[in-house]
Design a protein around this motif. Structure first.
Motif, PDB file in Angstrom:
ATOM      1  N   LYS A   1    -100.675  17.146  -7.767  1.00 47.25           N
ATOM      2  CA  LYS A   1    -100.477  17.107  -6.302  1.00 47.25           C
ATOM      3  C   LYS A   1     -99.252  17.917  -5.898  1.00 47.25           C
ATOM      4  N   GLU A   2     -98.184  17.782  -6.682  1.00 46.61           N
ATOM      5  CA  GLU A   2     -96.913  18.439  -6.366  1.00 46.61           C
ATOM      6  C   GLU A   2     -97.016  19.963  -6.481  1.00 46.61           C
ATOM      7  N   LEU A   3     -97.649  20.422  -7.571  1.00 51.91           N
ATOM      8  CA  LEU A   3     -97.679  21.861  -7.857  1.00 51.91           C
ATOM      9  C   LEU A   3     -98.902  22.575  -7.287  1.00 51.91           C
ATOM     10  N   LYS A   4     -99.924  21.758  -6.906  1.00 49.12           N
ATOM     11  CA  LYS A   4    -101.171  22.320  -6.355  1.00 49.12           C
ATOM     12  C   LYS A   4    -101.804  23.334  -7.312  1.00 49.12           C
ATOM     13  N   LEU A   5    -101.757  22.995  -8.608  1.00 45.90           N
ATOM     14  CA  LEU A   5    -102.384  23.862  -9.607  1.00 45.90           C
ATOM     15  C   LEU A   5    -103.869  23.532  -9.720  1.00 45.90           C
ATOM     16  N   LYS A   6    -104.709  24.566  -9.765  1.00 45.57           N
ATOM     17  CA  LYS A   6    -106.148  24.342  -9.915  1.00 45.57           C
ATOM     18  C   LYS A   6    -106.438  23.940 -11.354  1.00 45.57           C
ATOM     19  N   CYS A   7    -107.138  22.819 -11.486  1.00 42.76           N
ATOM     20  CA  CYS A   7    -107.350  22.293 -12.831  1.00 42.76           C
ATOM     21  C   CYS A   7    -108.491  21.280 -12.795  1.00 42.76           C
ATOM     22  N   ASP A   8    -109.337  21.296 -13.823  1.00 46.85           N
ATOM     23  CA  ASP A   8    -110.387  20.285 -13.948  1.00 46.85           C
ATOM     24  C   ASP A   8    -109.728  18.971 -14.388  1.00 46.85           C
ATOM     25  N   LEU A   9    -109.680  17.997 -13.473  1.00 49.51           N
ATOM     26  CA  LEU A   9    -108.938  16.754 -13.737  1.00 49.51           C
ATOM     27  C   LEU A   9    -109.520  15.973 -14.915  1.00 49.51           C
ATOM     28  N   LYS A  10    -110.833  16.033 -15.064  1.00 47.04           N
ATOM     29  CA  LYS A  10    -111.474  15.332 -16.185  1.00 47.04           C
ATOM     30  C   LYS A  10    -111.002  15.925 -17.515  1.00 47.04           C
ATOM     31  N   ASN A  11    -110.983  17.254 -17.575  1.00 46.53           N
ATOM     32  CA  ASN A  11    -110.520  17.925 -18.799  1.00 46.53           C
ATOM     33  C   ASN A  11    -109.017  17.718 -19.024  1.00 46.53           C
ATOM     34  N   LEU A  12    -108.248  17.683 -17.925  1.00 46.29           N
ATOM     35  CA  LEU A  12    -106.802  17.437 -18.049  1.00 46.29           C
ATOM     36  C   LEU A  12    -106.548  16.066 -18.654  1.00 46.29           C
ATOM     37  N   ASN A  13    -107.241  15.046 -18.137  1.00 46.31           N
ATOM     38  CA  ASN A  13    -107.061  13.692 -18.680  1.00 46.31           C
ATOM     39  C   ASN A  13    -107.498  13.607 -20.139  1.00 46.31           C
ATOM     40  N   LYS A  14    -108.563  14.345 -20.472  1.00 46.43           N
ATOM     41  CA  LYS A  14    -109.022  14.346 -21.863  1.00 46.43           C
ATOM     42  C   LYS A  14    -107.986  15.018 -22.765  1.00 46.43           C
ATOM     43  N   SER A  15    -107.411  16.126 -22.288  1.00 45.55           N
ATOM     44  CA  SER A  15    -106.406  16.834 -23.098  1.00 45.55           C
ATOM     45  C   SER A  15    -105.181  15.952 -23.331  1.00 45.55           C
ATOM     46  N   ILE A  16    -104.800  15.144 -22.334  1.00 47.93           N
ATOM     47  CA  ILE A  16    -103.656  14.243 -22.500  1.00 47.93           C
ATOM     48  C   ILE A  16    -103.984  13.144 -23.508  1.00 47.93           C
ATOM     49  N   LYS A  17    -105.199  12.580 -23.396  1.00 44.44           N
ATOM     50  CA  LYS A  17    -105.618  11.525 -24.336  1.00 44.44           C
ATOM     51  C   LYS A  17    -105.628  12.038 -25.779  1.00 44.44           C
ATOM     52  N   LEU A  18    -105.986  13.334 -25.932  1.00 43.34           N
ATOM     53  CA  LEU A  18    -106.099  13.917 -27.282  1.00 43.34           C
ATOM     54  C   LEU A  18    -104.803  14.589 -27.754  1.00 43.34           C
ATOM     55  N   SER A  19    -103.796  14.655 -26.867  1.00 39.13           N
ATOM     56  CA  SER A  19    -102.623  15.480 -27.154  1.00 39.13           C
ATOM     57  C   SER A  19    -101.841  15.062 -28.398  1.00 39.13           C
ATOM     58  N   LYS A  20    -101.830  13.784 -28.712  1.00 36.10           N
ATOM     59  CA  LYS A  20    -101.013  13.318 -29.855  1.00 36.10           C
ATOM     60  C   LYS A  20    -101.842  12.869 -31.061  1.00 36.10           C
ATOM     61  N   VAL A  21    -103.175  12.996 -30.950  1.00 33.36           N
ATOM     62  CA  VAL A  21    -104.007  12.448 -32.027  1.00 33.36           C
ATOM     63  C   VAL A  21    -103.871  13.220 -33.335  1.00 33.36           C
ATOM     64  N   ASP A  22    -103.430  14.483 -33.269  1.00 34.96           N
ATOM     65  CA  ASP A  22    -103.299  15.217 -34.544  1.00 34.96           C
ATOM     66  C   ASP A  22    -102.137  14.686 -35.389  1.00 34.96           C
ATOM     67  N   LEU A  23    -101.312  13.801 -34.805  1.00 35.62           N
ATOM     68  CA  LEU A  23    -100.258  13.151 -35.602  1.00 35.62           C
ATOM     69  C   LEU A  23    -100.866  12.262 -36.695  1.00 35.62           C
ATOM     70  N   THR A  24    -102.153  11.929 -36.529  1.00 34.50           N
ATOM     71  CA  THR A  24    -102.826  11.066 -37.511  1.00 34.50           C
ATOM     72  C   THR A  24    -103.527  11.881 -38.599  1.00 34.50           C
ATOM     73  N   THR A  25    -103.427  13.207 -38.544  1.00 40.22           N
ATOM     74  CA  THR A  25    -104.117  14.056 -39.523  1.00 40.22           C
ATOM     75  C   THR A  25    -103.252  14.291 -40.766  1.00 40.22           C
ATOM     76  N   GLY A  26    -103.934  14.564 -41.864  1.00 39.11           N
ATOM     77  CA  GLY A  26    -103.223  14.894 -43.106  1.00 39.11           C
ATOM     78  C   GLY A  26    -102.438  16.176 -42.987  1.00 39.11           C
ATOM     79  N   LEU A  27    -102.986  17.155 -42.244  1.00 36.31           N
ATOM     80  CA  LEU A  27    -102.309  18.445 -42.108  1.00 36.31           C
ATOM     81  C   LEU A  27    -100.975  18.323 -41.393  1.00 36.31           C
ATOM     82  N   VAL A  28    -100.925  17.526 -40.322  1.00 35.22           N
ATOM     83  CA  VAL A  28     -99.668  17.391 -39.583  1.00 35.22           C
ATOM     84  C   VAL A  28     -98.665  16.559 -40.377  1.00 35.22           C
TER      85      VAL A  28
END
Length: 321
Positions: free
Chosen positions: A163-190
């Motif tokens: 709302k503040e920045l008025k950036l065009k963005c698919d909100l569904k994909n944004l929320n999904k990216s946030i939900k997935l943002s830290k999950v690679d901490l559970t991987t063997g590679l990380v």
């Protein structure tokens, strides 16, 4: 005996080799040249070649293994893709033994690539969405909860930023990216290569056919890590990176873990400088005071918090003249 002479010798031979193979040396790896020059008295510059089998791994994994484990210098194709050739700096090796030295170094390197390949194949077996449940058991900070709590806060911060920045963005994909943002901490590679967090998540998301913008945002979420790093340019990457950094700053300021003149254990100055660079380079404007609303502060679930403490955070950023 002079460091500069050793560096000059290394660089000269690398450039000659690169020209002969039509590949290139990245300027950002000059520090590696300097490091290697400091480890040897009389540098012999040798060249190894990565087995084709391992070139299917994400190139950041190959680079990290070469650089962190062996101080090898990676070389690149003209399209910025990793070349199969790399540089080995040895300390005076008689010509008749040079081939054996290269073979032995390649064996050591490929053993580490085999480890990385094992983790990569195993990590791909679990969907990123399924890894979300693991975040509740990984502590972000004793007073700030788990990484699951962190991503919930980031969702609220990102919704305010949109709302503040008025950036065009698919909100569904944004929320999904946030939900997935830290999950690679559970991987063997990380766990094996912590410096690749975010990048690994982006590659796994790509392999599992997620939206292209989600993959880019996951890879860009920690940018910029330093003054020489690029800033995210993708709108979703910008929002994800800002949300992550703002959550770090707000949370640690609320629990009174502010940087001092000599200590900054949570790299909050780096977070603040990263936010400023993203804002400046993307021509954005954030009203920080309006962003720090009561409903956002309440999500941190900190007892007896005084909302006025957020003023310390506002004064932490340079003011506009």
């Amino acid at each position: 005996i002079e460091q500069d002479s050793r560096e000059e010798k290394i660089m000269k031979e690398i450039i000659i080799f690169c020209n002969s193979k039509k590949i290139s040396f990245k300027k950002e790896h000059e520090k590696l040249v300097s490091l290697n020059a400091g480890l040897v008295e009389y540098p012999d510059i040798l060249f190894g070649k990565i087995d084709k089998h391992y070139m299917s791994l994400p190139q950041e994994i190959l680079e990290v293994v070469m650089i962190n484990d062996q101080n090898f210098i990676p070389l690149f194709e003209k399209d910025n893709k990793l070349s199969r050739y790399f540089v080995i700096i040895a300390d005076f090796v008689e010509k008749k033994y040079q081939k054996n030295v290269v073979i032995d170094n390649i064996k050591v390197l490929q053993a580490r690539f085999a480890d990385a390949s094992f983790y990569w194949e195993n990590d791909l077996k679990i969907k990123l969405e399924k890894r979300e449940t693991f975040l509740s058991s990984i502590n972000f900070h004793q007073k700030l909860g788990s990484f699951k709590d962190k991503t919930r806060r980031m969702e609220l911060i990102s919704s305010k930023l949109v709302k503040e920045l008025k950036l065009k963005c698919d909100l569904k994909n944004l929320n999904k990216s946030i939900k997935l943002s830290k999950v690679d901490l559970t991987t063997g590679l990380v766990r094996e290569f912590p410096e690749l967090q975010g990048v690994i998540g982006g590659y796994i998301a790509q392999e599992q056919n997620n939206d292209k913008n989600i993959c880019i945002a996951l890879k860009e979420q920690y940018l910029p890590k330093g003054p020489s790093d690029l800033c995210p340019k993708n709108n979703m990457g910008i929002l994800l990176s800002l949300s992550d950094k703002l959550d770090n700053l707000i949370g640690f300021f609320l629990i009174n873990e502010m940087p001092t003149s000599s200590k900054d254990p949570f790299a909050l100055r780096r977070s603040a400088l990263g936010i400023i660079r993203i804002i400046v380079e993307n021509n954005l404007k954030i009203e920080l005071e309006s962003l720090l609303s009561e409903d956002l502060i309440e999500t941190y679930n900190i007892k007896n918090i005084n909302i006025n403490e957020t003023k310390n955070l506002i004064t932490f950023f340079p003011t506009e003249n």
